[in-house]
Design a protein around this motif. Structure first.
Motif, PDB file in Angstrom:
ATOM      1  N   TYR A  43      29.186 -16.102 -38.871  1.00  0.00           N
ATOM      2  CA  TYR A  43      28.134 -17.086 -39.124  1.00  0.00           C
ATOM      3  C   TYR A  43      27.774 -17.767 -37.822  1.00  0.00           C
ATOM      4  N   GLU A  44      26.587 -18.339 -37.797  1.00  0.00           N
ATOM      5  CA  GLU A  44      26.239 -19.173 -36.657  1.00  0.00           C
ATOM      6  C   GLU A  44      27.374 -20.185 -36.488  1.00  0.00           C
ATOM      7  N   PRO A  45      27.765 -20.501 -35.233  1.00  0.00           N
ATOM      8  CA  PRO A  45      28.894 -21.413 -35.024  1.00  0.00           C
ATOM      9  C   PRO A  45      28.791 -22.716 -35.816  1.00  0.00           C
ATOM     10  N   GLY A  46      27.619 -23.288 -35.925  1.00  0.00           N
ATOM     11  CA  GLY A  46      27.464 -24.525 -36.675  1.00  0.00           C
ATOM     12  C   GLY A  46      27.573 -24.355 -38.180  1.00  0.00           C
ATOM     13  N   ASP A  47      27.456 -23.140 -38.670  1.00  0.00           N
ATOM     14  CA  ASP A  47      27.520 -22.869 -40.110  1.00  0.00           C
ATOM     15  C   ASP A  47      28.896 -22.425 -40.581  1.00  0.00           C
ATOM     16  N   ARG A  48      29.736 -21.949 -39.672  1.00  0.00           N
ATOM     17  CA  ARG A  48      31.014 -21.371 -40.104  1.00  0.00           C
ATOM     18  C   ARG A  48      31.876 -22.380 -40.856  1.00  0.00           C
ATOM     19  N   ASP A  49      32.044 -23.578 -40.335  1.00  0.00           N
ATOM     20  CA  ASP A  49      32.912 -24.543 -41.000  1.00  0.00           C
ATOM     21  C   ASP A  49      32.362 -24.976 -42.354  1.00  0.00           C
ATOM     22  N   THR A  50      31.045 -25.081 -42.456  1.00  0.00           N
ATOM     23  CA  THR A  50      30.437 -25.402 -43.750  1.00  0.00           C
ATOM     24  C   THR A  50      30.717 -24.281 -44.742  1.00  0.00           C
ATOM     25  N   MET A  51      30.558 -23.040 -44.294  1.00  0.00           N
ATOM     26  CA  MET A  51      30.843 -21.898 -45.163  1.00  0.00           C
ATOM     27  C   MET A  51      32.312 -21.895 -45.589  1.00  0.00           C
ATOM     28  N   LEU A  52      33.201 -22.189 -44.660  1.00  0.00           N
ATOM     29  CA  LEU A  52      34.625 -22.233 -45.015  1.00  0.00           C
ATOM     30  C   LEU A  52      34.887 -23.265 -46.109  1.00  0.00           C
ATOM     31  N   GLY A  53      34.214 -24.408 -46.040  1.00  0.00           N
ATOM     32  CA  GLY A  53      34.366 -25.409 -47.096  1.00  0.00           C
ATOM     33  C   GLY A  53      33.950 -24.864 -48.451  1.00  0.00           C
ATOM     34  N   HIS A  54      32.837 -24.147 -48.491  1.00  0.00           N
ATOM     35  CA  HIS A  54      32.395 -23.533 -49.747  1.00  0.00           C
ATOM     36  C   HIS A  54      33.391 -22.466 -50.207  1.00  0.00           C
ATOM     37  N   LEU A  55      33.933 -21.711 -49.264  1.00  0.00           N
ATOM     38  CA  LEU A  55      34.889 -20.652 -49.608  1.00  0.00           C
ATOM     39  C   LEU A  55      36.209 -21.213 -50.127  1.00  0.00           C
ATOM     40  N   VAL A  56      36.632 -22.371 -49.619  1.00  0.00           N
ATOM     41  CA  VAL A  56      37.857 -23.001 -50.135  1.00  0.00           C
ATOM     42  C   VAL A  56      37.686 -23.318 -51.618  1.00  0.00           C
ATOM     43  N   GLU A  57      36.558 -23.929 -51.961  1.00  0.00           N
ATOM     44  CA  GLU A  57      36.308 -24.250 -53.371  1.00  0.00           C
ATOM     45  C   GLU A  57      36.209 -22.981 -54.212  1.00  0.00           C
ATOM     46  N   LEU A  58      35.494 -21.992 -53.701  1.00  0.00           N
ATOM     47  CA  LEU A  58      35.366 -20.720 -54.420  1.00  0.00           C
ATOM     48  C   LEU A  58      36.740 -20.085 -54.635  1.00  0.00           C
ATOM     49  N   LEU A 102      39.716 -21.515 -54.766  1.00  0.00           N
ATOM     50  CA  LEU A 102      40.495 -22.271 -55.762  1.00  0.00           C
ATOM     51  C   LEU A 102      40.069 -21.904 -57.176  1.00  0.00           C
ATOM     52  N   ARG A 103      38.777 -21.864 -57.407  1.00  0.00           N
ATOM     53  CA  ARG A 103      38.289 -21.521 -58.747  1.00  0.00           C
ATOM     54  C   ARG A 103      38.588 -20.070 -59.089  1.00  0.00           C
ATOM     55  N   THR A 104      38.438 -19.182 -58.119  1.00  0.00           N
ATOM     56  CA  THR A 104      38.686 -17.767 -58.375  1.00  0.00           C
ATOM     57  C   THR A 104      40.144 -17.536 -58.744  1.00  0.00           C
ATOM     58  N   ARG A 105      41.062 -18.089 -57.954  1.00  0.00           N
ATOM     59  CA  ARG A 105      42.494 -17.891 -58.239  1.00  0.00           C
ATOM     60  C   ARG A 105      42.904 -18.549 -59.548  1.00  0.00           C
ATOM     61  N   THR A 106      42.282 -19.670 -59.900  1.00  0.00           N
ATOM     62  CA  THR A 106      42.642 -20.401 -61.115  1.00  0.00           C
ATOM     63  C   THR A 106      42.035 -19.801 -62.373  1.00  0.00           C
ATOM     64  N   GLU A 159      40.387 -16.675 -62.752  1.00  0.00           N
ATOM     65  CA  GLU A 159      40.258 -15.224 -62.927  1.00  0.00           C
ATOM     66  C   GLU A 159      41.637 -14.568 -62.889  1.00  0.00           C
ATOM     67  N   PRO A 160      42.166 -14.179 -64.051  1.00  0.00           N
ATOM     68  CA  PRO A 160      43.505 -13.584 -64.077  1.00  0.00           C
ATOM     69  C   PRO A 160      43.608 -12.267 -63.302  1.00  0.00           C
ATOM     70  N   GLY A 161      42.496 -11.583 -63.071  1.00  0.00           N
ATOM     71  CA  GLY A 161      42.517 -10.337 -62.311  1.00  0.00           C
ATOM     72  C   GLY A 161      42.581 -10.531 -60.810  1.00  0.00           C
ATOM     73  N   CYS A 162      42.462 -11.786 -60.358  1.00  0.00           N
ATOM     74  CA  CYS A 162      42.566 -12.080 -58.929  1.00  0.00           C
ATOM     75  C   CYS A 162      44.030 -12.308 -58.576  1.00  0.00           C
ATOM     76  N   LEU A 163      44.565 -11.460 -57.710  1.00  0.00           N
ATOM     77  CA  LEU A 163      45.966 -11.563 -57.294  1.00  0.00           C
ATOM     78  C   LEU A 163      46.118 -12.335 -55.987  1.00  0.00           C
ATOM     79  N   ASP A 164      45.078 -12.360 -55.169  1.00  0.00           N
ATOM     80  CA  ASP A 164      45.080 -13.128 -53.916  1.00  0.00           C
ATOM     81  C   ASP A 164      43.643 -13.247 -53.437  1.00  0.00           C
ATOM     82  N   TYR A 165      43.337 -14.362 -52.791  1.00  0.00           N
ATOM     83  CA  TYR A 165      41.966 -14.617 -52.333  1.00  0.00           C
ATOM     84  C   TYR A 165      42.054 -15.585 -51.178  1.00  0.00           C
ATOM     85  N   ALA A 166      41.820 -15.108 -49.977  1.00  0.00           N
ATOM     86  CA  ALA A 166      41.963 -15.965 -48.800  1.00  0.00           C
ATOM     87  C   ALA A 166      40.849 -15.690 -47.800  1.00  0.00           C
TER      88      ALA A 166
END
Length: 104
Positions: free
Chosen positions: A13-28, A30-34, A36-43
């Motif tokens: 991502y553009e350098p200024g967008d990477r950290d914002t994207m990471l914030g969205h991915l952290v939330e995603l 958490l929800r995915t692991r919680t 979706e029983p078919g998710c074994l790992d998500y990082a």
């Protein structure tokens, strides 16, 4: 037992967008692991050597579980939240795994 699927690679991502994207991915993640029983790992992690890069690692119980992931409400929320961010490169691969063994 179904063959597991591992998704791995990176997204840039553009350098200024990477950290914002990471914030969205952290939330995603958490929800995915919680929710979706078919998710074994998500990082998704920041690459410490590249200010643009996010490293991707997902492990799924089956291809069906991965396919279902893309239709979940939290994926739709994630896509809407991250729509304005600029991805400048991507390399993702899905690997079908028939056998795994512990390396302890």
């Amino acid at each position: 037992m179904a063959e597991q699927v591992i998704v791995s690679g990176w997204m840039d991502y553009e350098p200024g967008d990477r950290d914002t994207m990471l914030g969205h991915l952290v939330e995603l993640g958490l929800r995915t692991r919680t929710e979706e029983p078919g998710c074994l790992d998500y990082a998704m992690t920041a690459d410490p050597a590249d200010e643009r890069r996010i490293r991707v690692y997902e492990r799924w119980a089956s291809q069906e579980a991965l396919d279902e992931h893309f239709g979940t409400p939290h994926i739709k929320d994630f896509r809407a939240a991250s729509a304005g961010l600029t991805r400048v490169g991507v390399s993702l691969e899905a690997h079908t795994v028939a056998v795994s063994r512990s390396m302890r």
